[in-house]
Scaffold this motif. Structure first.
Motif, short mmCIF file in Angstrom:
data_model
loop_
_atom_site.label_atom_id
_atom_site.label_comp_id
_atom_site.label_asym_id
_atom_site.label_seq_id
_atom_site.Cartn_x
_atom_site.Cartn_y
_atom_site.Cartn_z
N ARG A 276 0.83 -1.22 0.00
CA ARG A 276 0.00 0.00 0.00
C ARG A 276 0.86 1.26 0.00
NH1 ARG A 276 -2.79 2.18 4.73
NH2 ARG A 276 -2.21 0.23 5.75
N ARG B 280 -7.07 -1.43 5.83
CA ARG B 280 -6.41 -1.55 7.13
C ARG B 280 -5.85 -2.94 7.39
NH1 ARG B 280 -11.26 1.67 10.22
NH2 ARG B 280 -10.65 3.78 9.59
N GLY C 6 1.36 -3.24 6.32
CA GLY C 6 1.82 -1.86 6.41
C GLY C 6 3.33 -1.76 6.34
#
Length: 498
Positions: free
Chosen positions: A75, A192, A196
């Motif tokens: 992302r 979410r 990450g």
């Protein structure tokens, strides 16, 4: 039975993909014309720079994928890449007509493309579990969205460039990329659960400093590295090094999985033929675009059609023909054995050869006005566009069927390297050398000679592949051991399909 809906996050990826294709192909449609019209490059210089840029955008995703896997996550890599591409397009749109501004803008776009291109597909893959039946539909939706952007962008950017100038056309491409990024950022709550930033990895000490310092320095210095490659014509040396590394990886696969060596050799052959096919196909953005700009009658209903708009013909042909082929083949067997793969490759090469022969005929029959037929040009480009459907999808399907743990992604990347980076660079080499002026040759006859040669090369490649298939068939007919092995492969393939 009701088809399960796609995860909400996919629609933000699709929105970003549409505008990424819009920005990339809109700028690409203008670049060769900007180099020859505005910066007054000669054809050889313009084609060389265009091809170097087009090849480097297929090399950097290898490094961008590594950074995403180890530090950034898919992302954040996608967001960073989109920001860099937006910046690069804006620099190209706002900078004065100088080589320094041009090289810097292209280098920033190359870096952004490296972080973006492979990682957006990986991000899409994170939305599904391994056994999720929606996965194939999601990737098909993203692919269709990209084609939509590549149809619209040459039209929009071409019209703006014709009416307001080159820089507004480039700026429009940057605005498209910024709009796509904005759409993507509004949907961050749906991502979410995706991986990450690896904060632990970034904080780890590596050669005195934390990794985040080295990463920052690398991202800041990378554009200047690519500026040097473009300015001093060093792209070929980088491609040579990367290609040697890819070759060593394939050798390692063959040594570690000798039972799959025959299949790997077939994939190597598919890569080689696919690369030669794309050397021909990539003439569309350079030599063919210059021919259209100079010698095709682009007036229709009293309006002059911008040259950049012809870049949409290819994408439209792929969308229409792809939908038709999908409908015709909806009930066919998904299994694709060796001969069937090569027959489809032959058909694609044959269509490419026919397309070039039609362009050569169009160049030969220029009327007293010195202009070629626009209708015949569109027909030739459409045939060449349809030919792509018999090359990349077939090769990728064959690669993904290879049952060796952990090599599918690597082979896919190597195939992209061969058919993207190497093919684009070689396309520039072929065009600059084959189109070199000959004694007593006019410009139009030079294009006719070039297109004829490309068509003959395509047909010669068809003949070579056909001879190899025939020799292979004769060998198997006279070799009982080969027949038993082929029968065993068919039984295994049938079992896997069921």
């Amino acid at each position: 039975m009701k088809t399960p809906s796609q995860p909400p996050a996919i629609y933000y990826i699709v929105g970003l993909q549409i505008w990424e294709y819009f920005s990339f192909y809109g700028m690409r449609a203008l670049l060769i014309l900007y180099l020859t019209h505005q910066l007054r490059f000669d054809d050889g210089h313009a084609i060389s720079l265009f091809s170097a840029y087009a090849s480097l955008v297929y090399v950097t995703p290898i490094f961008g994928g590594w950074l995403a896997d180890r530090f950034l996550g898919n992302r954040m890599a996608v967001i960073s890449g989109a920001l860099m591409m937006t910046l690069g397009h804006i620099v190209l749109g706002c900078a004065p007509d100088s080589l320094s501004g041009l090289y810097l803008a292209l280098a920033i776009i190359i870096c952004g493309y490296g972080l973006f291109k492979s990682n957006i597909s990986c991000l899409l893959g994170e939305l599904y579990t391994p056994d999720d039946r929606r996965r194939d539909g999601g990737f098909s939706l993203m692919y269709a969205a990209g084609n939509l952007g590549s149809v619209i962008s040459p039209i929009a950017c071409g019209l703006v460039a014709q009416r307001y100038g080159w820089h507004p056309g480039f700026t429009l491409a940057g605005i498209g990329m910024a709009l796509g990024l904005l759409i993507f950022l509004t949907g961050q709550r749906h991502f979410r659960h995706t991986a990450g930033i690896n904060k632990t990895g970034l904080r780890a000490i590596n050669v005195v400093f934390p990794c985040w310092i080295w990463l920052t320095l690398a991202l800041l210095s990378a554009p200047f590295f690519f500026v040097a490659l473009l300015k001093y014509h060093l792209t070929g040396y980088l491609l040579l090094l990367v290609s040697l590394g890819a070759a060593l990886l394939i050798v390692k696969m063959m040594l570690s999985a000798p039972e799959h060596r025959r299949e790997l050799w077939q994939i190597v052959a598919l890569m080689a033929v696919g690369m030669l096919f794309w050397v021909l196909a990539q003439q569309g953005g350079s030599s063919i675009s210059l021919f259209i700009d100079r010698f095709v009658n682009r007036r229709w209903l009293g309006i002059e059609i911008p040259t950049a708009l012809f870049q949409s013909v290819n994408a439209i042909a792929i969308i229409v023909a792809g939908a038709l082929l999908g409908w015709l083949m909806r009930s066919s067997s998904p299994r694709s054995n060796g001969p069937a793969v090569w027959i489809k490759f032959i058909f694609g090469l044959l269509l490419m050869g026919c397309g070039f022969m039609l362009l050569a005929y169009n160049a030969r029959n220029v009327g007293a006005s010195g202009q070629a037929s626009m209708g015949m040009m569109i027909a030739g480009l459409s045939i060449m566009g349809v030919s792509e459907l018999f090359i990349d999808p077939i090769a990728m399907a064959r690669i993904t069927r290879l049952d060796i743990q952990g090599v599918t992604g690597v082979l896919t990347g190597i195939y992209m390297l061969a058919t993207g980076a190497l093919a684009n660079w070689l396309a520039g080499v072929v065009a600059t050398r084959a189109m070199a002026p000959q004694p007593n040759q006019t410009a139009i006859s030079g294009y006719q000679h070039f297109f004829s040669r490309m068509g003959l090369w395509s047909l010669a490649l068809v003949a070579i592949v056909a001879v190899i298939i025939a020799a292979r068939y004769c060998f198997r007919r006279g070799n009982p051991k080969a027949q038993r092995r082929e029968q065993a492969e068919k039984v295994n393939a049938s079992g896997a399909a069921s």
